[in-house]
Scaffold this active site. Sequence first.
Site, PDB file in Angstrom:
ATOM      1  N   THR A 206     -11.375  13.435  14.696  1.00  0.00           N
ATOM      2  CA  THR A 206     -12.617  13.075  15.353  1.00  0.00           C
ATOM      3  C   THR A 206     -11.791  11.897  16.638  1.00  0.00           C
ATOM      4  O   THR A 206     -11.307  10.945  16.083  1.00  0.00           O
ATOM      5  CB  THR A 206     -13.735  12.362  14.466  1.00  0.00           C
ATOM      6  OG1 THR A 206     -13.053  11.013  14.009  1.00  0.00           O
ATOM      7  CG2 THR A 206     -14.218  13.280  13.588  1.00  0.00           C
TER       8      THR A 206
ATOM      9  N   ILE B 261     -14.956   3.451  12.351  1.00  0.00           N
ATOM     10  CA  ILE B 261     -16.063   4.117  12.685  1.00  0.00           C
ATOM     11  C   ILE B 261     -15.994   5.680  12.810  1.00  0.00           C
ATOM     12  O   ILE B 261     -16.818   6.472  12.004  1.00  0.00           O
ATOM     13  CB  ILE B 261     -16.781   3.384  14.009  1.00  0.00           C
ATOM     14  CG1 ILE B 261     -17.104   2.018  14.059  1.00  0.00           C
ATOM     15  CG2 ILE B 261     -17.625   4.239  14.774  1.00  0.00           C
ATOM     16  CD1 ILE B 261     -17.223   1.294  15.425  1.00  0.00           C
ATOM     17  N   CYS B 262     -15.076   6.074  13.559  1.00  0.00           N
ATOM     18  CA  CYS B 262     -15.035   7.368  14.051  1.00  0.00           C
ATOM     19  C   CYS B 262     -14.746   8.357  12.781  1.00  0.00           C
ATOM     20  O   CYS B 262     -14.799   9.317  12.622  1.00  0.00           O
ATOM     21  CB  CYS B 262     -14.220   7.859  15.194  1.00  0.00           C
ATOM     22  SG  CYS B 262     -14.933   6.830  16.703  1.00  0.00           S
ATOM     23  N   ALA B 263     -13.785   7.692  11.964  1.00  0.00           N
ATOM     24  CA  ALA B 263     -13.207   8.325  10.749  1.00  0.00           C
ATOM     25  C   ALA B 263     -14.208   8.018   9.419  1.00  0.00           C
ATOM     26  O   ALA B 263     -14.574   8.721   8.761  1.00  0.00           O
ATOM     27  CB  ALA B 263     -11.753   8.037  10.264  1.00  0.00           C
TER      28      ALA B 263
END
Length: 253
Positions: free
Chosen positions: A66, A164-166
């Site tokens: 991501t 956040i994204c992981a």
Amino acid sequence: MDRRHFLGTGSVSAVALAPLAAGMAAAALPATAATTSSSKESNAMSNAQNAYLNLLSRENTVLLLTDHQVGLYTGVRDITVGDLKHNVVALAKAARILGVPVVLTATMTDGMWGPVIPELLAAVPDVQPIVRSKINAWEDPRVVAAVAKTGRKQLVVAGVSFEICATYPALSAKAAGYDARVVLDASGTFSEAKRTAGLARLAGAGIPVMDYASVAVEMLGDNNDPKAHDVYGALDMPFATLVWQVTSSAAKK
């Protein structure tokens, strides 16, 4: 009415008292036997629920990458950009060698975060990034559908930023029944505080954190596997490369 007549003909018969007698007999068993049985059942249940005890299987794993985007990479501070690129590309290559599906997603690639890094796109040229607006990738139905389509239940996630994204999709995937884990050194973030916060949240949720090489080696499982040489080559671990060079040189003498 005497006691024998009451037990034989009254509303509380011998049949009705049988369960009570059985319960009293069980209670009379040694405490250690009951405790041992209960302990074994508890341990078995605990092991089944402990994600840290589950090893990755190449047949049941899907890799979700991501937001490995040019703009986000410029802010990474907890790992060098060179190492981050190396690790995520190596992980993607090893996954492909082992037959593990890769799902790639990015957010607002035509905006401030820019395109996916070209090195990653080159490693998985047949994978089209899912471009989304949702911060949590798991809130995009296309991402969820792409993972679900593989039929696999072990989800390995790496992303920028780490906390956040992981972390967000890993949390959501675990809540949805997946065995999720996050790859620390194939992810990056913008400060040590953010890294620490992400690690604490994952630990609190019982989501294992791994390194890129261990993910691949765990899925490989056997150094006699015909794919072992290619997997280690893709991982490009400096110490392993050096050892191979030394042993190869010695063998030629």
